[in-house]
Design a protein around this motif. Sequence first.
Motif, PDB file in Angstrom:
ATOM      1  N   ARG A  59       0.839  -1.196   0.000  1.00 47.01           N
ATOM      2  CA  ARG A  59       0.000   0.000   0.000  1.00 47.01           C
ATOM      3  C   ARG A  59       0.883   1.259   0.000  1.00 47.01           C
ATOM      4  NH1 ARG A  59      -3.142   2.417  -1.232  1.00 47.01           N
ATOM      5  NH2 ARG A  59      -4.349   4.014  -0.219  1.00 47.01           N
ATOM      6  N   LEU A  60       1.885   1.249   0.884  1.00 45.55           N
ATOM      7  CA  LEU A  60       2.785   2.395   1.006  1.00 45.55           C
ATOM      8  C   LEU A  60       3.524   2.625  -0.319  1.00 45.55           C
ATOM      9  CD1 LEU A  60       3.942   4.350   3.258  1.00 45.55           C
ATOM     10  CD2 LEU A  60       5.918   2.864   3.241  1.00 45.55           C
ATOM     11  N   ASN A  61       3.999   1.543  -0.909  1.00 48.70           N
ATOM     12  CA  ASN A  61       4.732   1.681  -2.173  1.00 48.70           C
ATOM     13  C   ASN A  61       3.844   2.198  -3.286  1.00 48.70           C
ATOM     14  OD1 ASN A  61       7.268   1.104  -1.445  1.00 48.70           O
ATOM     15  ND2 ASN A  61       7.166  -1.072  -1.898  1.00 48.70           N
ATOM     16  N   ASN A  62       2.562   1.797  -3.276  1.00 48.15           N
ATOM     17  CA  ASN A  62       1.642   2.290  -4.303  1.00 48.15           C
ATOM     18  C   ASN A  62       1.459   3.793  -4.188  1.00 48.15           C
ATOM     19  OD1 ASN A  62       0.732   0.515  -6.232  1.00 48.15           O
ATOM     20  ND2 ASN A  62      -0.662  -0.522  -4.831  1.00 48.15           N
ATOM     21  N   VAL A  63       1.241   4.271  -2.963  1.00 52.43           N
ATOM     22  CA  VAL A  63       1.061   5.712  -2.758  1.00 52.43           C
ATOM     23  C   VAL A  63       2.332   6.447  -3.177  1.00 52.43           C
ATOM     24  CG1 VAL A  63       0.635   7.517  -1.044  1.00 52.43           C
ATOM     25  CG2 VAL A  63      -0.557   5.338  -0.867  1.00 52.43           C
ATOM     26  N   LEU A  64       3.467   5.911  -2.778  1.00 54.55           N
ATOM     27  CA  LEU A  64       4.745   6.541  -3.088  1.00 54.55           C
ATOM     28  C   LEU A  64       4.950   6.630  -4.600  1.00 54.55           C
ATOM     29  CD1 LEU A  64       7.257   7.584  -1.652  1.00 54.55           C
ATOM     30  CD2 LEU A  64       8.280   5.345  -1.931  1.00 54.55           C
ATOM     31  N   ARG A  65       4.675   5.515  -5.279  1.00 54.00           N
ATOM     32  CA  ARG A  65       4.896   5.470  -6.720  1.00 54.00           C
ATOM     33  C   ARG A  65       3.988   6.463  -7.445  1.00 54.00           C
ATOM     34  NH1 ARG A  65       2.506   3.515 -10.857  1.00 54.00           N
ATOM     35  NH2 ARG A  65       0.811   2.832  -9.513  1.00 54.00           N
ATOM     36  N   GLU A  66       2.707   6.470  -7.043  1.00 50.77           N
ATOM     37  CA  GLU A  66       1.759   7.382  -7.696  1.00 50.77           C
ATOM     38  C   GLU A  66       2.190   8.828  -7.514  1.00 50.77           C
ATOM     39  OE1 GLU A  66      -2.209   4.615  -7.217  1.00 50.77           O
ATOM     40  OE2 GLU A  66      -2.048   6.457  -6.063  1.00 50.77           O
ATOM     41  N   ASN A  67       2.714   9.145  -6.328  1.00 51.03           N
ATOM     42  CA  ASN A  67       3.088  10.532  -6.058  1.00 51.03           C
ATOM     43  C   ASN A  67       4.362  10.941  -6.758  1.00 51.03           C
ATOM     44  OD1 ASN A  67       1.486  12.311  -4.161  1.00 51.03           O
ATOM     45  ND2 ASN A  67       1.189  10.248  -3.375  1.00 51.03           N
ATOM     46  N   VAL A  68       5.322  10.022  -6.821  1.00 53.24           N
ATOM     47  CA  VAL A  68       6.570  10.381  -7.495  1.00 53.24           C
ATOM     48  C   VAL A  68       6.309  10.532  -8.991  1.00 53.24           C
ATOM     49  CG1 VAL A  68       8.883   9.600  -8.064  1.00 53.24           C
ATOM     50  CG2 VAL A  68       8.031   9.340  -5.748  1.00 53.24           C
ATOM     51  N   SER A  69       5.574   9.575  -9.594  1.00 50.34           N
ATOM     52  CA  SER A  69       5.381   9.678 -11.041  1.00 50.34           C
ATOM     53  C   SER A  69       4.308  10.707 -11.393  1.00 50.34           C
ATOM     54  CB  SER A  69       5.080   8.309 -11.659  1.00 50.34           C
ATOM     55  OG  SER A  69       3.871   7.846 -11.162  1.00 50.34           O
ATOM     56  N   GLY A  70       3.422  11.009 -10.456  1.00 53.00           N
ATOM     57  CA  GLY A  70       2.384  11.995 -10.770  1.00 53.00           C
ATOM     58  C   GLY A  70       2.672  13.343 -10.126  1.00 53.00           C
ATOM     59  N   ALA A  71       3.959  13.604  -9.849  1.00 53.56           N
ATOM     60  CA  ALA A  71       4.328  14.813  -9.089  1.00 53.56           C
ATOM     61  C   ALA A  71       3.739  16.084  -9.705  1.00 53.56           C
ATOM     62  CB  ALA A  71       5.839  14.923  -8.999  1.00 53.56           C
ATOM     63  N   ARG A  72       3.727  16.141 -11.038  1.00 58.38           N
ATOM     64  CA  ARG A  72       3.255  17.372 -11.678  1.00 58.38           C
ATOM     65  C   ARG A  72       1.779  17.616 -11.415  1.00 58.38           C
ATOM     66  NH1 ARG A  72       6.503  18.890 -17.075  1.00 58.38           N
ATOM     67  NH2 ARG A  72       8.537  18.521 -16.165  1.00 58.38           N
ATOM     68  N   VAL A  73       0.993  16.544 -11.499  1.00 55.65           N
ATOM     69  CA  VAL A  73      -0.441  16.699 -11.256  1.00 55.65           C
ATOM     70  C   VAL A  73      -0.668  17.122  -9.811  1.00 55.65           C
ATOM     71  CG1 VAL A  73      -2.673  15.553 -11.398  1.00 55.65           C
ATOM     72  CG2 VAL A  73      -0.812  14.822 -12.874  1.00 55.65           C
TER      73      VAL A  73
ATOM     74  N   PHE B 119      -0.196   9.456   2.417  1.00 56.15           N
ATOM     75  CA  PHE B 119       1.070   8.770   2.674  1.00 56.15           C
ATOM     76  C   PHE B 119       1.204   8.468   4.161  1.00 56.15           C
ATOM     77  CE2 PHE B 119       5.600   8.613   3.614  1.00 56.15           C
ATOM     78  CZ  PHE B 119       6.030   7.706   2.665  1.00 56.15           C
ATOM     79  N   GLU B 120       0.858   9.493   4.986  1.00 59.11           N
ATOM     80  CA  GLU B 120       0.974   9.309   6.434  1.00 59.11           C
ATOM     81  C   GLU B 120       0.101   8.158   6.911  1.00 59.11           C
ATOM     82  OE1 GLU B 120       2.113  13.721   8.054  1.00 59.11           O
ATOM     83  OE2 GLU B 120       0.092  12.969   8.406  1.00 59.11           O
ATOM     84  N   LYS B 121      -1.102   8.091   6.337  1.00 59.88           N
ATOM     85  CA  LYS B 121      -2.031   7.037   6.742  1.00 59.88           C
ATOM     86  C   LYS B 121      -1.416   5.672   6.436  1.00 59.88           C
ATOM     87  CE  LYS B 121      -6.833   5.654   6.312  1.00 59.88           C
ATOM     88  NZ  LYS B 121      -6.998   4.646   5.255  1.00 59.88           N
TER      89      LYS B 121
END
Length: 579
Positions: free
Chosen positions: A193-207, A221-223
């Motif tokens: 779960r943590l890795n999914n949130v991390l990945r989405e945020n790093v690759s979707g940083a612009r959005v 992420f904190e959750k």
Amino acid sequence: MYKFLKKFWLFGLIAPLFMLGEVSMDLIQPRMMRIIIDDGVLGLNNSNVGDLSLIIEMGIKMIGIVALGGISGVLSGVFANIFSQNWGNEIRKACFKNVMNFSFEQTDRFSTGSLITRITNDVTQIQNLAAQCVRGFVRTSLLFFGGIYCVSSLNLKFGVVLACVLPFVIFSVMFFILKAAPFFDILQAKLDRLNNVLRENVSGARVVKAYVKEDYELKRFEKANNELVDTQLRVLKFFSYMSPISNMLFNIATVVIIKLGAIDVQNAAATPGSIMAAVTYISQIMHSVMMLSNIFQTVSRGKASGKRLNEILNTQPIIKDGDFDGNTEIKGKIEFKSVSFSYPQGNGELVLDDISFSVNPGETFGILGSTGSGKTSLISLIPRFYDTSSGSVYVDGIDVKNYKLNALRSKIAVALQRSELFSVSIKENIKWGSAFADDEEIESSAKTAQAYEFITAKAEGFETMVGEKGMSLSGGQKQRVAIARALIKNAEILIFDDSTSALDLKTEAKLYKALKENYESVTKIIIAQRIASVKDADRIAVIDNGKLSACADHKTLLAENEIYRDIYESQLKGEAKLG
Ligand code: UTP
Ligand code: MG
């Protein structure tokens, strides 16, 4: 997973042998200490006269034994690491290879974050497990059983005391381990779960930045992070209860042994040295029980991870290879016969409904339809990204299901709707389409793709680095690099899925003109939402809500097809308004 052990089993066998050496040295030491005390210091066998030379001799021997034990320990560690690291390496490679063969729906089912966790963290857990099994577990059990034997052989009464205490120790250890075991599955899922949130945020940083969603994402992420920590703490809590309880039990045993031993010494039935040795053995046994809890943690985690890795390894690719090697006389013919299709992960709704048409070698074939009408779905059946639900697709007269996947896909070059570029130079990105292309070919395909000018205008030209996901290029530039990459593949069939949508009409027209001239014999499929992009095609298929509404040239469609005329008029009006 065990089949990957084949090459390394010998290392897995040697490591415990050296461990046996290390533990034997550990177990010999208390006995030597006993001789130093009883004979060297107290001189029990020599009318209470000590023997300094015996003390020195035993001291030197003990140093030798410690050194020997140390060397065995180091060698055991080296072999255990070779064994576990190589095994993990093989598992990681095999998993990655399998994931590469997954179809899209299979990747979706696991989720990208989970696949990454499995191939990185879960493999590490397995490596820890392997190292613990051939080293830690062997050490612990030898120390445990060896210690019990040594204590009992010193004095049977001591053995009896241990026998009374050990069942309680074992019971408490087992109790906490069994309590903690189910949490290891949960722990890995939380990590996913943590890795999914991390990945989405790093690759979707612009959005994230564009929508000023940093706080929202931070909370998400904190959750995920807190849930992971909570689970981890619950596991650790169980194990932290365990050691004080077993410590207490062992300390009781030690006190009882000292008391019994003191009585025996008074009655001359035991020596002070033997009591010292017994106390040392007990602390060794206690230490081994502590280690046992660590080992069981590793084993439980490793078991959970092994299950997750086996899920990857046992997943059979849905899209299976056929036998045909792709050598055909006709080159570039496509045929759809009564093809219907629904997405395997969807709700069974038909995305394509009974579609039949054929495209001839060298033809330029347009596909037009409103957004969501099924154009991308239609062309993804040609390279078999998905299989049809019913009906068949033929390439060069052969059913695509009969081809070897590589043979089929090497006939087709696709410029996808979302141009995925890699973070290497522009040149490398284009060359990615064909490993054998030389500079001349790279330049000529860039020219046809109308990319040459903008590339050479950059300070570093073709060597310009493309940022992750093509971030350093504009949308239209990315599309053209992706088109150049498709062109260089020299395939029989070229498919452009809306891949000129970000180009202005003039550049787009130039591109299609160059394409027609330089790739005359290649079959070209052009998907578009703008009529301007396809009106010069030999034929245009009009897709409406998953159905083939008509298939003819621009003029005929304009005269006979209402949907086409509607789109034409709305786009004409739009342009007039803009003009
Ligand atoms: P398409 O992706 O084939 O439509 O989806 P399209 O014609 O190419 O649309 P544009 O022009 O690129 O926007 C057709 C239908 O299939 C569903 C979509 O929801 C849509 O209704 N679909 C698509 C899925 O169910 N799963 C997918 O993975 C993709
Ligand atoms: Mg599409």
